[in-house]
Design an enzyme around this catalytic site. Structure first.
Site, PDB file in Angstrom:
ATOM      1  N   GLY A  83     -12.254   7.473   0.669  1.00  0.00           N
ATOM      2  CA  GLY A  83     -13.069   6.616  -0.188  1.00  0.00           C
ATOM      3  C   GLY A  83     -14.555   6.939  -0.071  1.00  0.00           C
ATOM      4  N   TYR A  84     -15.354   5.898   0.136  1.00  0.00           N
ATOM      5  CA  TYR A  84     -16.807   6.042   0.203  1.00  0.00           C
ATOM      6  C   TYR A  84     -17.311   6.338   1.612  1.00  0.00           C
ATOM      7  CZ  TYR A  84     -17.140   3.909  -4.488  1.00  0.00           C
ATOM      8  OH  TYR A  84     -17.039   3.632  -5.831  1.00  0.00           O
ATOM      9  N   ASP A  85     -16.427   6.622   2.556  1.00  0.00           N
ATOM     10  CA  ASP A  85     -16.837   6.833   3.946  1.00  0.00           C
ATOM     11  C   ASP A  85     -17.958   7.869   4.107  1.00  0.00           C
ATOM     12  OD1 ASP A  85     -15.033   4.930   4.673  1.00  0.00           O
ATOM     13  OD2 ASP A  85     -13.641   6.281   5.698  1.00  0.00           O
ATOM     14  N   THR A 120       0.843  -1.188   0.000  1.00  0.00           N
ATOM     15  CA  THR A 120       0.000   0.000   0.000  1.00  0.00           C
ATOM     16  C   THR A 120       0.879   1.239   0.000  1.00  0.00           C
ATOM     17  OG1 THR A 120      -1.800   1.157   1.141  1.00  0.00           O
ATOM     18  CG2 THR A 120      -0.116   0.154   2.521  1.00  0.00           C
ATOM     19  N   HIS A 138     -14.025  -3.329   8.067  1.00  0.00           N
ATOM     20  CA  HIS A 138     -13.809  -4.563   7.322  1.00  0.00           C
ATOM     21  C   HIS A 138     -12.330  -4.902   7.243  1.00  0.00           C
ATOM     22  CE1 HIS A 138     -14.233  -0.849   5.106  1.00  0.00           C
ATOM     23  NE2 HIS A 138     -13.374  -1.287   4.208  1.00  0.00           N
ATOM     24  N   ASP A 185      -7.408  -6.156  -0.658  1.00  0.00           N
ATOM     25  CA  ASP A 185      -8.277  -5.556  -1.667  1.00  0.00           C
ATOM     26  C   ASP A 185      -9.651  -5.419  -1.048  1.00  0.00           C
ATOM     27  OD1 ASP A 185      -8.397  -4.408  -4.286  1.00  0.00           O
ATOM     28  OD2 ASP A 185      -9.745  -6.032  -4.849  1.00  0.00           O
TER      29      ASP A 185
END
Length: 212
Positions: free
Chosen positions: A165-167, A7, A193, A68
């Site tokens: 991200g989508y937070d 990463t 997750h 991922d």
């Protein structure tokens, strides 16, 4: 024990370091002299995770791991899934990704409204969703896999300035009423997750190796 985490995200690196604890030194591919993009051409989260870990192993021959993550929205048939980061294009613009996601769900709700007026009720919640993370660990050349899931739903609009991200559009079941971008990093890491998958890996490592 030195390990490469595939990463370049400082937040992910910090989270993994905190979960693994003392005795583990995590380094990035860049610190190992790998500057090129790591390939992600798999059709599943597990395949992408393994592909990234394999790339690091083949280039460094050092114990390593990769993750991922995908967002699965039930009303969209599990999309964006493996295309989560590139949902609205290859530039990985998460504002565009979220805008597209919100637009697609509004369309689904309009379709559901028309069906409801015809007496056909939707079979599931249109906004139910989950994040899934798969971590691939390569230890002494052997592969091990760990998965974490965070259940929740998609908000109707963006909210909050934290996370990434989508937070700003994801509401976790563990924190109803607020998005992941509205809770603290510590709260998010406790239920995330990726955190669940990394803790499973940490538990495995604690019973398998002696950090050195």
């Amino acid at each position: 024990m030195k390990m490469v985490f595939a990463t370049g995200n400082s937040g992910k690196l910090r989270e993994a370091s905190e979960i693994l604890g003392k005795g583990f030194e995590l380094v990035t591919p860049a610190q190992m002299g790998i500057d090129e993009d790591i390939p992600e051409t798999g059709t599943t989260l597990k395949a992408n995770s393994q592909q990234k870990a394999d790339f690091i192993w083949q280039n460094c021959r050092t114990d390593c791991f990769a993750d991922d993550t995908g967002l699965e929205v039930d009303a969209l048939g599990g999309a964006p899934g493996v295309h989560t980061a590139r949902y609205a294009g290859d530039d990985r613009d998460f504002n565009k990704n979220m805008d597209k996601l919100l637009y697609e769900l509004e369309r689904k709700e309009m379709e559901a409204s028309l069906m409801a007026s015809a007496g056909i009720a939707p079979k599931k919640s249109l906004r139910s969703a989950r994040f899934k993370s798969v971590v691939t660990l390569i230890l002494d050349g052997q592969h091990y896999f760990f998965q974490g899931v965070l259940e929740g739903r998609i908000a109707r609009r963006k909210a909050g300035k934290g996370g990434f991200g989508y937070d700003p559009v994801f509401i976790a079941d563990d924190y109803p009423g607020v998005t992941l971008a509205e809770i603290t990093e510590e709260q998010k890491n406790s239920v995330s997750h990726r955190g669940k998958a990394l803790r499973a890996m940490a538990e495995f490592l604690s019973g398998t190796v002696n950090p050195r």
